[in-house]
Write a protein that holds these residues in place. Structure first.
Motif, mmCIF file in Angstrom:
data_model
loop_
_atom_site.group_PDB
_atom_site.id
_atom_site.type_symbol
_atom_site.label_atom_id
_atom_site.label_comp_id
_atom_site.label_asym_id
_atom_site.label_seq_id
_atom_site.Cartn_x
_atom_site.Cartn_y
_atom_site.Cartn_z
ATOM 1 N N THR A 227 0.858 -1.189 0.000
ATOM 2 C CA THR A 227 0.000 0.000 0.000
ATOM 3 C C THR A 227 0.896 1.242 0.000
ATOM 4 O O THR A 227 1.953 1.239 0.621
ATOM 5 C CB THR A 227 -0.920 0.038 1.237
ATOM 6 N N PRO A 228 0.476 2.303 -0.679
ATOM 7 C CA PRO A 228 1.299 3.516 -0.666
ATOM 8 C C PRO A 228 1.415 4.169 0.706
ATOM 9 O O PRO A 228 2.448 4.756 1.018
ATOM 10 C CB PRO A 228 0.579 4.443 -1.658
ATOM 11 N N GLY A 229 0.370 4.092 1.529
ATOM 12 C CA GLY A 229 0.441 4.798 2.808
ATOM 13 C C GLY A 229 -0.592 4.345 3.806
ATOM 14 O O GLY A 229 -1.137 3.237 3.718
ATOM 15 N N ASN A 230 -0.888 5.231 4.757
ATOM 16 C CA ASN A 230 -1.769 4.875 5.869
ATOM 17 C C ASN A 230 -3.196 4.594 5.416
ATOM 18 O O ASN A 230 -3.857 3.713 5.972
ATOM 19 C CB ASN A 230 -1.775 5.997 6.906
ATOM 20 N N PHE A 235 -7.484 0.607 4.850
ATOM 21 C CA PHE A 235 -8.485 -0.053 4.006
ATOM 22 C C PHE A 235 -8.204 -1.549 3.905
ATOM 23 O O PHE A 235 -9.133 -2.368 3.976
ATOM 24 C CB PHE A 235 -8.496 0.572 2.609
ATOM 25 N N SER A 236 -6.940 -1.922 3.746
ATOM 26 C CA SER A 236 -6.601 -3.343 3.601
ATOM 27 C C SER A 236 -6.980 -4.133 4.843
ATOM 28 O O SER A 236 -7.348 -5.307 4.750
ATOM 29 C CB SER A 236 -5.109 -3.504 3.294
ATOM 30 N N ARG A 237 -6.920 -3.507 6.012
ATOM 31 C CA ARG A 237 -7.266 -4.202 7.252
ATOM 32 C C ARG A 237 -8.767 -4.444 7.367
ATOM 33 O O ARG A 237 -9.212 -5.239 8.196
ATOM 34 C CB ARG A 237 -6.757 -3.412 8.458
ATOM 35 N N PHE A 271 -1.198 -4.487 -5.161
ATOM 36 C CA PHE A 271 -1.235 -3.102 -4.703
ATOM 37 C C PHE A 271 -2.661 -2.751 -4.279
ATOM 38 O O PHE A 271 -3.615 -2.976 -5.042
ATOM 39 C CB PHE A 271 -0.798 -2.145 -5.814
ATOM 40 N N ILE A 272 -2.782 -2.211 -3.079
ATOM 41 C CA ILE A 272 -4.075 -1.712 -2.598
ATOM 42 C C ILE A 272 -3.896 -0.220 -2.400
ATOM 43 O O ILE A 272 -3.165 0.214 -1.500
ATOM 44 C CB ILE A 272 -4.495 -2.403 -1.291
ATOM 45 N N ALA A 273 -4.541 0.577 -3.251
ATOM 46 C CA ALA A 273 -4.185 1.990 -3.316
ATOM 47 C C ALA A 273 -5.395 2.894 -3.456
ATOM 48 O O ALA A 273 -6.400 2.544 -4.101
ATOM 49 C CB ALA A 273 -3.241 2.230 -4.483
ATOM 50 N N HIS A 274 -5.277 4.064 -2.871
ATOM 51 C CA HIS A 274 -6.289 5.113 -3.027
ATOM 52 C C HIS A 274 -6.270 5.612 -4.470
ATOM 53 O O HIS A 274 -5.215 5.734 -5.086
ATOM 54 C CB HIS A 274 -5.996 6.258 -2.060
ATOM 55 N N ILE A 275 -7.445 5.929 -4.988
ATOM 56 C CA ILE A 275 -7.578 6.392 -6.352
ATOM 57 C C ILE A 275 -6.720 7.639 -6.611
ATOM 58 O O ILE A 275 -6.164 7.820 -7.692
ATOM 59 C CB ILE A 275 -9.070 6.674 -6.688
ATOM 60 N N GLY A 276 -6.545 8.485 -5.585
ATOM 61 C CA GLY A 276 -5.768 9.708 -5.748
ATOM 62 C C GLY A 276 -4.302 9.440 -6.047
ATOM 63 O O GLY A 276 -3.622 10.273 -6.662
ATOM 64 N N LYS A 277 -3.788 8.300 -5.595
ATOM 65 C CA LYS A 277 -2.406 7.912 -5.889
ATOM 66 C C LYS A 277 -2.317 7.128 -7.199
ATOM 67 O O LYS A 277 -1.512 7.439 -8.076
ATOM 68 C CB LYS A 277 -1.842 7.051 -4.751
ATOM 69 N N PHE A 278 -3.164 6.119 -7.332
ATOM 70 C CA PHE A 278 -2.981 5.195 -8.452
ATOM 71 C C PHE A 278 -3.607 5.667 -9.755
ATOM 72 O O PHE A 278 -3.389 5.061 -10.791
ATOM 73 C CB PHE A 278 -3.439 3.789 -8.064
ATOM 74 N N SER A 360 7.909 -9.735 -15.315
ATOM 75 C CA SER A 360 8.581 -10.738 -14.479
ATOM 76 C C SER A 360 7.776 -11.112 -13.244
ATOM 77 O O SER A 360 8.108 -12.076 -12.555
ATOM 78 C CB SER A 360 9.956 -10.230 -14.041
ATOM 79 N N MET A 361 6.730 -10.324 -12.940
ATOM 80 C CA MET A 361 5.908 -10.582 -11.756
ATOM 81 C C MET A 361 4.431 -10.466 -12.104
ATOM 82 O O MET A 361 4.068 -9.815 -13.083
ATOM 83 C CB MET A 361 6.235 -9.557 -10.649
ATOM 84 N N GLU A 362 3.614 -11.068 -11.264
ATOM 85 C CA GLU A 362 2.168 -10.930 -11.402
ATOM 86 C C GLU A 362 1.733 -9.685 -10.634
ATOM 87 O O GLU A 362 1.930 -9.603 -9.426
ATOM 88 C CB GLU A 362 1.464 -12.171 -10.843
ATOM 89 N N MET A 363 1.161 -8.726 -11.335
ATOM 90 C CA MET A 363 0.751 -7.467 -10.721
ATOM 91 C C MET A 363 -0.764 -7.394 -10.625
ATOM 92 O O MET A 363 -1.481 -7.614 -11.609
ATOM 93 C CB MET A 363 1.255 -6.279 -11.555
ATOM 94 N N GLY A 364 -1.262 -7.070 -9.432
ATOM 95 C CA GLY A 364 -2.683 -6.874 -9.239
ATOM 96 C C GLY A 364 -2.952 -5.552 -8.544
ATOM 97 O O GLY A 364 -2.102 -5.046 -7.810
ATOM 98 N N VAL A 365 -4.125 -4.990 -8.798
ATOM 99 C CA VAL A 365 -4.472 -3.679 -8.242
ATOM 100 C C VAL A 365 -5.889 -3.690 -7.689
ATOM 101 O O VAL A 365 -6.818 -4.165 -8.349
ATOM 102 C CB VAL A 365 -4.364 -2.564 -9.316
ATOM 103 N N ILE A 366 -6.031 -3.186 -6.462
ATOM 104 C CA ILE A 366 -7.347 -2.872 -5.888
ATOM 105 C C ILE A 366 -7.371 -1.374 -5.642
ATOM 106 O O ILE A 366 -6.490 -0.828 -4.981
ATOM 107 C CB ILE A 366 -7.595 -3.619 -4.570
ATOM 108 N N LEU A 367 -8.373 -0.705 -6.199
ATOM 109 C CA LEU A 367 -8.539 0.738 -6.006
ATOM 110 C C LEU A 367 -9.652 1.000 -5.004
ATOM 111 O O LEU A 367 -10.672 0.306 -4.994
ATOM 112 C CB LEU A 367 -8.907 1.421 -7.323
ATOM 113 N N PHE A 368 -9.476 2.018 -4.167
ATOM 114 C CA PHE A 368 -10.526 2.383 -3.224
ATOM 115 C C PHE A 368 -10.594 3.899 -3.090
ATOM 116 O O PHE A 368 -9.675 4.637 -3.492
ATOM 117 C CB PHE A 368 -10.297 1.736 -1.856
ATOM 118 N N SER A 369 -11.691 4.339 -2.522
ATOM 119 C CA SER A 369 -11.917 5.745 -2.202
ATOM 120 C C SER A 369 -12.220 5.854 -0.720
ATOM 121 O O SER A 369 -12.863 4.959 -0.147
ATOM 122 C CB SER A 369 -13.097 6.282 -3.032
ATOM 123 N N SER A 370 -11.766 6.915 -0.096
ATOM 124 C CA SER A 370 -12.035 7.110 1.332
ATOM 125 C C SER A 370 -13.519 7.282 1.593
ATOM 126 O O SER A 370 -14.002 6.983 2.687
ATOM 127 C CB SER A 370 -11.269 8.339 1.846
#
Length: 397
Positions: A227-230, A235-237, A271-278, A360-370
């Motif tokens: 995750t990029p940050g707090n 959200f991941s928790r 990657f689990i990331a806020h829409i504002g970052k990703f 070389s790796m499997e990349m996955g993305v989950i996007l969320f909004s606060s």
């Protein structure tokens, strides 16, 4: 008379401001060791220590709390002194802390180095020092050894020396650092590769990310949750069915994090990331700090147009100030456009992540909004979650 430490002309210009450089805990430990060794071998107190750093800058550091403990015969048995950490204009948790060195003669003809109170101990593999060792990294150890050997040569002493580094405030300071997360217990790490602290150092933060990833990799992790940050961590928790044993943060350094993972042989990242970052990653922007790039509204509008939005909707998105506001515009257009735009953003983010690691790796993305919660995910997320959970069961056995 004002004391000069050798850094008067060492500064960086950032955002049109002149920022003062400082010196590392490793430099403090080496200077304190040098002064304490000189006190032990000469029986005289030291007021400062001269130290040449690996960066080639000569420091003259003040010595504080110098003590010489003498035996019954009046000869020094040990010496203790401290150097105060100065991080310059860098926001450093260790700034102002006293780094102590206690030096004694030893039977073995070598310089042995250990940590005392307030210096952490390594409890997990994959870090700079082996498990059980004091968290005094390789370069500071080399600096301490060289400084002590220099004094021994000057004083004509060819016996052994034991050095113990301690930081009275170390345990308290460590709570503000990455150490508890990395498995370094009981205090801070003695760090530094150049001996000099560069203000607002990105290098230090990237090094912390690398240390955490190395520790997870050494524990057997081949798939990571990042995750990029707090916000992402929180959200991941809240997600059910995802084990976070192998979870870490990458801050804004998405590209560097992918590079590290490829180097360490990681097989996949979720990657689990806020829409504002990703939203930025969906445009190939791999450092998401606002000073490097923004383009959030432009990328949101482009994704919406690719998903069937009309010109008026795109213009409204372009006029939005935040990604949450842009999501409101999309929501007004109906669920189909909203969902397809989120799918497009996820796809584009994965495309650029795949390009960064060259497949070389499997990349996955989950996007969320606060505000709106989960927004979308790439098609491979369920498979990645299964691999992550299975891996954790294996690691815990």
């Amino acid at each position: 008379m004002e004391h000069k430490n050798g850094l008067e002309d060492c500064y960086v210009i950032k955002d049109h401001k002149r920022l003062r450089c400082g010196y590392t805990t490793g430099s403090c430990a080496a200077a304190a060791s040098k002064a304490a060794a000189w006190m032990l071998l000469t029986g005289r107190t030291a007021e400062e220590a001269a130290l040449m750093t690996p960066k080639g800058i000569l420091l003259h550091l003040l010595v504080e709390d110098g003590q010489i403990h003498r035996g019954a015969d009046g000869h020094p048995e040990e010496a203790l002194c401290a150097v105060r950490k100065d991080g310059g204009d860098d926001p450093d948790a260790t700034h102002g802390a006293l780094i102590y060195a206690r030096v004694r003669k030893a039977r073995e003809k070598d310089v042995t180095i250990d940590g005392g109170k307030g210096v952490g101990r390594v409890t997990r593999p994959g870090l700079n020092q082996p498990v059980g060792f004091a968290a005094i990294n390789e370069v500071p150890r080399s600096m301490i050894r060289k400084a002590v050997e220099e004094v021994c040569g000057e004083c004509g002493y060819d016996g052994g020396i034991s050095v113990e580094i301690s930081v009275p405030e170390g345990e308290e300071i460590a709570r503000k650092t990455f150490n508890p997360r990395l498995g370094i217990e009981g205090g801070i790490s003695i760090l530094g590769t150049s001996g000099i602290v560069m203000p607002m150092s990105e290098e230090a933060l990237i090094a912390s990310i690398r240390a955490e990833m190395s520790m997870l990799s050494a524990a057997g992790a081949e798939y990571l949750v990042i995750t990029p940050g707090n916000y992402g961590e929180t959200f991941s928790r809240q997600m059910h069915g995802l084990d976070l044993t192998c979870e870490m943060k990458c801050s804004n350094y998405v590209g560097e994090t992918v590079d590290m993972a490829e180097e360490l042989g990681v097989r996949g990242i979720l990657f689990i990331a806020h829409i504002g970052k990703f939203i930025k990653v969906s445009g190939g922007i791999m450092n998401t700090h606002s000073r490097n790039a923004d383009s959030r509204a432009e990328l949101m509008a482009a994704a919406a147009l690719r998903s069937g939005a009309d010109r008026e909707t795109a213009v409204r998105i372009l006029a939005s100030n935040t990604t949450e506001e842009a999501l409101d515009v999309l929501a007004e257009c109906g669920g189909e456009l909203y969902d397809s735009t989120m799918e497009e953003i996820c796809r584009r983010a994965k495309f650029y992540l795949d390009a960064r690691c060259r497949g070389s790796m499997e990349m996955g993305v989950i996007l969320f909004s606060s505000v709106r919660g989960k927004l979308g995910e790439t098609e491979n997320v369920p498979e990645l979650i299964n691999l992550i959970n299975t891996q954790t069961e294996r690691i815990k056995k």
